[in-house]
Design a protein around this motif. Structure first.
Motif, short mmCIF file in Angstrom:
data_model
loop_
_atom_site.label_atom_id
_atom_site.label_comp_id
_atom_site.label_asym_id
_atom_site.label_seq_id
_atom_site.Cartn_x
_atom_site.Cartn_y
_atom_site.Cartn_z
N ALA A 3 5.00 5.61 1.51
CA ALA A 3 4.86 6.32 0.24
C ALA A 3 6.13 7.12 -0.01
O ALA A 3 6.70 7.70 0.91
N THR A 4 6.58 7.10 -1.25
CA THR A 4 7.81 7.82 -1.60
C THR A 4 7.53 9.32 -1.64
O THR A 4 6.56 9.76 -2.24
N ASP A 5 8.38 10.09 -0.98
CA ASP A 5 8.27 11.55 -1.01
C ASP A 5 9.69 12.11 -1.00
O ASP A 5 10.29 12.30 0.05
N MET A 89 15.53 1.98 3.76
CA MET A 89 14.13 2.39 3.64
C MET A 89 13.89 3.41 4.73
O MET A 89 14.39 3.26 5.85
N THR A 90 13.16 4.47 4.39
CA THR A 90 12.85 5.50 5.39
C THR A 90 11.33 5.66 5.47
O THR A 90 10.60 5.07 4.68
N ARG A 91 10.90 6.52 6.40
CA ARG A 91 9.45 6.76 6.51
C ARG A 91 8.91 7.45 5.26
O ARG A 91 7.70 7.52 5.05
N VAL B 43 5.73 8.59 -9.59
CA VAL B 43 5.91 7.60 -8.52
C VAL B 43 4.61 7.44 -7.73
O VAL B 43 4.18 6.32 -7.44
N ASN B 44 3.96 8.56 -7.40
CA ASN B 44 2.69 8.49 -6.66
C ASN B 44 1.66 7.66 -7.42
O ASN B 44 0.94 6.85 -6.84
N SER B 45 1.58 7.88 -8.73
CA SER B 45 0.59 7.17 -9.55
C SER B 45 0.85 5.67 -9.53
O SER B 45 -0.08 4.88 -9.37
N VAL B 46 2.12 5.31 -9.69
CA VAL B 46 2.46 3.88 -9.68
C VAL B 46 2.14 3.27 -8.33
O VAL B 46 1.57 2.17 -8.24
N GLU B 47 2.47 4.00 -7.25
CA GLU B 47 2.19 3.48 -5.90
C GLU B 47 0.69 3.32 -5.66
O GLU B 47 0.25 2.35 -5.03
N GLU B 48 -0.12 4.27 -6.17
CA GLU B 48 -1.57 4.16 -6.02
C GLU B 48 -2.10 2.93 -6.74
O GLU B 48 -2.95 2.20 -6.22
N ILE B 49 -1.63 2.69 -7.94
CA ILE B 49 -2.08 1.52 -8.72
C ILE B 49 -1.66 0.24 -8.01
O ILE B 49 -2.43 -0.71 -7.90
N ARG B 50 -0.41 0.22 -7.50
CA ARG B 50 0.06 -0.96 -6.77
C ARG B 50 -0.82 -1.23 -5.55
O ARG B 50 -1.19 -2.36 -5.26
#
Lengths: 162, 56
Positions: A3-5, A89-91, B43-50
């Motif tokens: 997950a991107t953070d 790519m990272t964690r 970004v979180n929303s898009v990742e959740e949908i994906r």
């Protein structure tokens, strides 16, 4: 896929004392441009001690090249000392580590065009100012840049009115 | 009422080349930390949908 953070990546870089400038889409957003992006772009100081700190931070981030994820190739000191672009790519999601951007513009040259921003308590980052970001993007503009440049230019205009 | 009494200072929603100026003004009204939060949530929303559609 991790997950991107963005904040988590920035935190690890700062905790390892890495000298870097946030550029690209995240810089544009921090400067107020309503665009989206999925990776964090940084230009780092290629001084030997900083490259070593960066390498430690990238190890902590479990960074590897996105091009061949199955091989888990790690960036080496020699890669990080070059002007090249390390697409990792990272964690905590994608991180592009850039030795230089535009027409060979490295950390030292860009440093006089940054603003310092706090993104969470105690964590100050250097961000490339919007005017310079537009200039650099214009130098090497690809299709993606042509789509966002009008938004960046209008944001700069609106900032000027504020 | 006279026509010119209704006249408002011109505030454009879009620039001539189609850029949504209201979004820019909204983003500029936020602090840098809030701007990053907006991007992170997107970004979180898009990742959740994906993730929810990963099996499709």
């Amino acid at each position: 896929m991790p997950a991107t953070d963005f904040r988590a990546v920035l935190r690890v870089l700062l905790e390892n004392g890495v000298d870097f400038i946030v550029v690209g889409g995240v810089a544009a957003v921090l400067e107020g441009a309503p665009i989206s992006t999925f990776d964090l772009d940084i230009v780092h100081s290629r001084a030997i001690d900083n490259v070593q700190r960066l390498e430690r931070a990238l190890t902590a981030l479990d960074a590897y090249y996105r091009l061949q994820p199955e091989r888990r190739i790690r960036p080496q000191e020699s890669h990080l000392s070059s002007e090249g672009h390390q697409l990792l790519m990272t964690r905590h999601g994608p991180l592009d580590v850039l030795g230089a951007i535009g027409q060979s513009r490295g950390y030292e040259e860009l440093l006089e065009h940054v603003t310092e921003l706090q993104v969470e308590p105690g964590h100050i980052i250097r961000v490339l100012k919007l005017a310079k970001l537009i200039e650099v993007k214009s130098e090497t503009a690809g299709e993606k840049d042509y789509a966002t440049l009008p938004i960046l230019r209008k944001t700069l205009e609106e900032k000027g009115h504020g | 009422m006279e026509r010119n009494e209704l006249a408002q200072p011109e505030v454009l929603e879009y620039s001539a080349d189609g850029v949504d100026l209201t979004l820019i003004r909204w983003m500029l009204s936020l602090t840098p930390a809030e701007r990053l939060q907006v991007l992170q949530r997107f970004v979180n929303s898009v990742e959740e949908i994906r993730a929810q559609n990963a099996g499709d």
